[in-house]
Design a protein around this motif. Structure first.
Motif, PDB file in Angstrom:
ATOM      1  N   PHE A  80       0.900  -1.351   0.151  1.00 57.81           N
ATOM      2  CA  PHE A  80      -0.049   0.107   0.049  1.00 57.81           C
ATOM      3  C   PHE A  80       0.871   1.445  -0.111  1.00 57.81           C
ATOM      4  O   PHE A  80       2.139   1.208   0.388  1.00 57.81           O
TER       5      PHE A  80
ATOM      6  N   LYS B  89       0.535   6.116  -0.450  1.00 51.26           N
ATOM      7  CA  LYS B  89      -0.128   7.353  -0.714  1.00 51.26           C
ATOM      8  C   LYS B  89      -0.579   7.338  -2.232  1.00 51.26           C
ATOM      9  O   LYS B  89       0.330   7.266  -3.046  1.00 51.26           O
ATOM     10  N   ALA B  90      -1.857   7.693  -2.662  1.00 53.64           N
ATOM     11  CA  ALA B  90      -2.109   7.810  -3.796  1.00 53.64           C
ATOM     12  C   ALA B  90      -1.412   9.315  -4.518  1.00 53.64           C
ATOM     13  O   ALA B  90      -0.876   9.936  -3.727  1.00 53.64           O
TER      14      ALA B  90
ATOM     15  N   VAL C 290      -6.022   9.975   0.622  1.00 56.12           N
ATOM     16  CA  VAL C 290      -6.311   8.821  -0.309  1.00 56.12           C
ATOM     17  C   VAL C 290      -5.095   7.850  -0.181  1.00 56.12           C
ATOM     18  O   VAL C 290      -3.929   8.302  -0.660  1.00 56.12           O
TER      19      VAL C 290
ATOM     20  N   ASN D 146      -3.870   4.135  -1.736  1.00 54.84           N
ATOM     21  CA  ASN D 146      -3.957   2.800  -2.594  1.00 54.84           C
ATOM     22  C   ASN D 146      -3.473   1.523  -1.772  1.00 54.84           C
ATOM     23  O   ASN D 146      -2.164   1.426  -1.294  1.00 54.84           O
TER      24      ASN D 146
ATOM     25  N   ASN E 152      -3.106  -2.637  -2.252  1.00 56.39           N
ATOM     26  CA  ASN E 152      -3.285  -3.885  -2.992  1.00 56.39           C
ATOM     27  C   ASN E 152      -3.488  -5.010  -2.101  1.00 56.39           C
ATOM     28  O   ASN E 152      -2.914  -5.603  -1.285  1.00 56.39           O
TER      29      ASN E 152
ATOM     30  N   ARG F 258     -12.291   0.448   3.779  1.00 60.28           N
ATOM     31  CA  ARG F 258     -12.479   0.162   2.492  1.00 60.28           C
ATOM     32  C   ARG F 258     -13.129  -1.342   2.421  1.00 60.28           C
ATOM     33  O   ARG F 258     -12.220  -2.219   2.944  1.00 60.28           O
TER      34      ARG F 258
ATOM     35  N   SER G 205      -6.540  -3.313  -6.567  1.00 58.10           N
ATOM     36  CA  SER G 205      -6.215  -2.273  -5.941  1.00 58.10           C
ATOM     37  C   SER G 205      -7.239  -1.407  -5.401  1.00 58.10           C
ATOM     38  O   SER G 205      -8.048  -0.861  -6.341  1.00 58.10           O
TER      39      SER G 205
ATOM     40  N   GLU H 151      -8.787   1.888  -3.250  1.00 52.68           N
ATOM     41  CA  GLU H 151      -8.637   3.370  -2.651  1.00 52.68           C
ATOM     42  C   GLU H 151      -9.153   3.553  -1.498  1.00 52.68           C
ATOM     43  O   GLU H 151     -10.397   3.256  -1.391  1.00 52.68           O
TER      44      GLU H 151
ATOM     45  N   THR I  88      -3.957   8.433 -16.708  1.00 51.44           N
ATOM     46  CA  THR I  88      -4.673   7.597 -15.770  1.00 51.44           C
ATOM     47  C   THR I  88      -6.231   8.367 -15.630  1.00 51.44           C
ATOM     48  O   THR I  88      -6.325   9.558 -16.019  1.00 51.44           O
TER      49      THR I  88
ATOM     50  N   PRO J 159     -10.064  11.015 -10.876  1.00 53.49           N
ATOM     51  CA  PRO J 159     -10.586  10.534  -9.871  1.00 53.49           C
ATOM     52  C   PRO J 159     -12.110  10.892  -9.778  1.00 53.49           C
ATOM     53  O   PRO J 159     -12.642  11.888 -10.206  1.00 53.49           O
TER      54      PRO J 159
ATOM     55  N   ASP K  54     -11.786  12.341  -3.327  1.00 54.15           N
ATOM     56  CA  ASP K  54     -10.694  12.707  -4.072  1.00 54.15           C
ATOM     57  C   ASP K  54     -10.359  14.093  -4.537  1.00 54.15           C
ATOM     58  O   ASP K  54      -9.090  14.472  -4.562  1.00 54.15           O
TER      59      ASP K  54
END
Length: 845
Positions: free
Chosen positions: A34, A36-37, A49, A51, A53, A80, A91, A93, A194, A197, A202
């Motif tokens: 994991f 930070k986004a 936020v 991320n 996995n 989450r 993955s 958020e 990408t 969001p 976000d």
């Protein structure tokens, strides 16, 4: 022999490694890491936020829950929850609520744990007895501007002898230079490659998004997300020199329009700046470029032009919802000149902004004003009631207690046993206190468990979605375990004052979230939520008639109550409701203590008035709604508590965009005072005035003399207009001063090379203290309304009670409560009255 022994040892090592791998890859849910986004920030009061996995190595589907905690807020969790199919990975958020109390901390540790949810119970997973937990130390960032980007990729670097010469990455450079010049950092997240969001969390702390290529508009979901961001108070900067106008038209509000005429290339030109900019010299405003810069010539309606090239808009600001859409039509290289904006490490730039463009960054990246009714109001608690004994009951009991003490003392004194008063008095006090305690407990028991909501529902400009902001109060008679379940895109936050239990905000699917606690406290406490609800063309259609503005309510708002019309800043009009129509004629302006039109006001309407008053007249600086119909309905669905015993109370204040239909040619109508916007002349940058264009309010207790060039703007749907009369109202209190209203008539309708007309006086007031009203029929004034802008001059002179050079003594101030105009007229055809160059849309509107 040696070789055989080596092979045996190698086989054993391989078998051991295989055994270890088998243990590390045991079936079940595991963390794969994991972090930070890219757009995540640990900012006090915001959302972080992350991320994460997660993989499911088992043969059956499993539900994973990633839980995040922060040491400084041990009773707050963010999580989450997701169900993973067998042999899959995902993955996620994770949206982490950051408490505002973290502002005094420089670094904190974010702890992440992995749980498995089975039969509604969450179990912390472990790997060979070690809990699946990990942590990450992150710096706490102060509140600062953040930017989202979707611009073209940087061109490949060429060797210096290759041809043709490579152009600079100007769109990126103008963004960086404008931010550094405005005092902001380079903080930005780019989304060229990408997905954008989608969730409101976000976009926490994001002030603006910049877009410079057409690929963005091919993604309908991204455009819809950006529209919601702008309607909710954000800023979108569109580099229109690279994007066709028709792509941004759906994002504009009712009464706004932008059309491309042609493109030209400019190498020598002058640029003019309005009051949004700053005064610059003629030399600074004149550009001589080595290579021509592209300039897209457009006409627009409903925006404010801050920079123009030969009268054509170069920068236009469109207010949309609570935010703004900014269109620039001049290529980025024309904004820049060689040099760096800063010499500090990490703040150097390849180019710097030209003098005329420097103030642009300060305005576009400025922190947005808070949304209306963002601060707590009393409405939710007032609906619950006050769970304490009435004041009269308490006073009566205390008076009776004192009376009993006096009688008891007199009786004991007469019997010669006065010393026993020291025994009886405390016992009597205990009895009375016990009675008061029992009575207060009974009163609290009398109040049912309740959830009371105040919703502010802001319909988007296109009518296809609504932002529902809710502040609510809950009253419980005892500690309770329950959950607030959301079924639309959004989030909820409980009050920081709640210390019992563990408050956990959990996100499931795109529209599924929960705010839960196994031990919500007894008594009254608050929470807030925000959701985006889908609607279908929820717009109010309005027409101008001889009686005023007539608005047809959409079918979805059959139960609208206490309507209010806010067409221009700070000029709200009370509406008369009849047969699914609202009539606003300007005869009743909403101000002071008058916010509903009913002659007799009940308790709920009184609460409505208090909310309206806070929204329009509160101390908090905020942008008032424009072209909006406001009214009250029942609360909207979107989230619900799982406790079935809660009594539901509350109301929703709905803000519906108004779509004004253009009057027929020759049709006479009344244009009420609440539809003419007052502003300072944007071309006169250095003028002194106590009027704020942004919120439509006048400064208080002014002591200086003032000479202001003001303008009344008419709705563009009414143009060209032939006015037959104008009612003017000036409510000013200016003791010992002469106040004058002047005009040049239709002077500004002349050709640029024609001399201006002589100034003439409309009224002169000596020490005014009561509102002045008059009906203007002078054709010189009425003709000035033809192109949609009425130019007037307001002069508040020096004090008349002192001679020149004499000591002023005490300060004598003056105040303006209102300066309004209404018109009666009819629309003419454009062919009969063509607009002259100085009447063009680019200059006037």
């Amino acid at each position: 022999m040696v070789i055989a022994r080596s092979c045996l040892i190698l086989v054993c090592l391989l078998l051991q490694a295989g055994t270890c791998c088998g243990q590390s890859e045991s079936p079940g849910l595991v963390f794969n890491g994991f972090g930070k986004a890219s757009h995540g920030r640990l900012m006090p009061g915001g959302w972080l936020v992350l991320n994460a996995n997660v993989a499911n190595r088992g043969e059956e589907a499993a539900t994973a829950r990633v839980v995040v905690t922060i040491p400084e807020a041990v009773n707050v969790q963010s999580s989450r929850t997701v169900t993973l199919s067998p042999r899959s990975k995902e993955s996620l958020e994770v949206y982490v609520q950051i408490p505002a109390s973290l502002k005094d901390v420089s670094v904190t540790e974010v702890q992440v744990s992995l749980y498995q949810v089975e039969n509604g119970e969450a179990r912390l997973l472990d790997n060979q007895g070690v809990p699946m937990q990990t942590s990450l130390r992150l710096p706490v960032q102060p509140s600062s501007s953040w930017l989202f980007l979707d611009i073209e990729a940087e061109p490949p670097t060429l060797l210096r002898w290759q041809w043709p010469l490579q152009k600079g990455y100007y769109n990126y450079e103008v963004i960086v230079a404008s931010r550094i010049r405005a005092g902001f950092s380079r903080n930005a997240s780019s989304f060229e490659h990408t997905p954008l969001p989608l969730r409101p969390m976000d976009w926490s702390g994001v002030e603006a998004m910049v877009i410079s290529h057409t690929d963005f508009f091919e993604d309908a979901v991204a455009v819809d997300t950006l529209s919601k961001f702008v309607n909710g108070g954000g800023t979108a900067w569109i580099l229109l020199d690279r994007i066709p106008c028709d792509l941004i038209q759906p994002m504009l509000a009712s009464g706004q329009y932008c059309e491309e005429l042609d493109e030209v290339e400019l190498s020598s030109f002058s640029i003019s700046a309005s009051s949004i900019g700053q005064a610059v010299s003629a030399a600074e405003a004149t550009l001589e470029l080595d290579s021509p810069a592209k300039f897209k010539r457009v006409v627009q309606v409903g925006g404010e032009v801050s920079h123009a090239v030969d009268g054509w808009p170069a920068v236009t600001w469109f207010p949309v919802g609570q935010g703004k859409l900014v269109l620039t039509t001049l290529a980025s290289e024309a904004w820049l000149e060689p040099g760096s904006e800063s010499t500090e490490a990490g703040m150097q730039t390849q180019y710097k902004m030209r003098a005329w463009s420097a103030p642009f960054g300060r305005k576009i990246y400025d922190t947005p004003l808070p949304l209306p009714l963002s601060q707590e109001v009393n409405y939710p608690l007032e609906l619950i009631g006050n769970p304490i004994l009435p004041k009269g009951t308490v006073v009566l009991v205390l008076v009776a207690f004192v009376g009993l003490i006096v009688l008891l003392g007199a009786s004991l004194l007469q019997m010669g046993k006065a010393t026993r008063l020291g025994i009886y008095a405390p016992l009597l006090a205990i009895a009375v206190s016990s009675a008061l305690w029992a009575s207060s407990a009974w009163v609290r028991r009398d109040i049912p468990e309740t959830v009371s909501r105040l919703q502010v529902v802001q319909i988007a400009a296109d009518g296809n979605s609504a932002l529902v902001r809710e502040q609510a109060a809950v009253h419980l008679s005892s500690e309770s375990a329950m959950s607030l379940d959301g079924h639309s895109e959004g989030f909820a936050q409980a009050s920081a004052s709640i210390q019992s239990g563990i408050k956990r905000f959990d996100v499931g699917g795109l529209t599924e979230w929960h705010l839960e606690n196994p031990a919500w406290p007894p008594g009254a406490w608050r929470y807030t939520s925000q959701q985006v609800v889908e609607t279908e063309r929820l717009l109010a259609t309005a027409r101008l008639t001889k009686s005023g503005l007539q608005i047809d309510l959409p079918d979805q708002l059959e139960s609208l109550a206490d309507p209010l019309v806010s067409f221009v800043p700070n000029q709200p009009m009370l509406g008369q409701l009849s047969d699914q129509q609202v009539l606003a004629d300007g005869s009743q302006m909403a101000e002071a203590d008058r916010w509903v039109s009913s002659a007799l006001i009940d308790a709920e309407q009184l609460r409505h008035s208090e909310v309206f008053q806070e929204m329009f007249s509160g101390t908090q600086q905020q942008l008032p709604p424009r072209r909006t119909l406001l009214g009250w309905t029942e609360t909207w669905e979107g989230s619900e508590w799982t406790n079935p015993n809660l009594t539901r109370k509350g109301a929703a204040l709905v803000q519906v965009p108004i779509r004004l239909v253009r009057p027929e040619v020759g049709q006479e109508f009344l244009l009420p005072a609440g539809m003419l916007q007052l502003r300072k002349d944007p071309t006169e940058i250095s003028q002194i005035s106590s009027f704020n264009d942004y919120n439509g309010k006048w400064g208080k207790d002014v002591s200086l003399s003032v000479y202001s060039h003001l303008q009344f703007l008419l709705p563009p749907e009414t143009l060209p207009l032939q006015a037959s009369s104008m009612d003017l109202e000036l409510a000013i209190k200016a003791p010992h001063r002469v106040v004058r209203v002047l005009s040049r008539g239709a002077a500004f309708s002349a050709e640029p090379d024609e001399p201006l007309a002589e100034m003439f006086e409309i009224v002169s007031l000596d020490s005014p203290s009561v509102p002045w009203r008059a009906s203007i029929t002078d054709p010189r004034v009425l003709e000035d309304a033809q192109d949609g802008v009425i130019d007037l001059y307001l002069e508040v002179g020096e004090r008349t009670d002192v001679e020149e050079g004499e000591d002023l003594g005490s300060v004598v101030t003056w105040n303006i409560d209102a300066f309004r105009a209404s018109l009666i007229g009819k629309r003419m055809s454009e062919e009969a009255v063509p607009l002259k160059p100085r009447q063009g849309i680019a200059r006037k509107l």
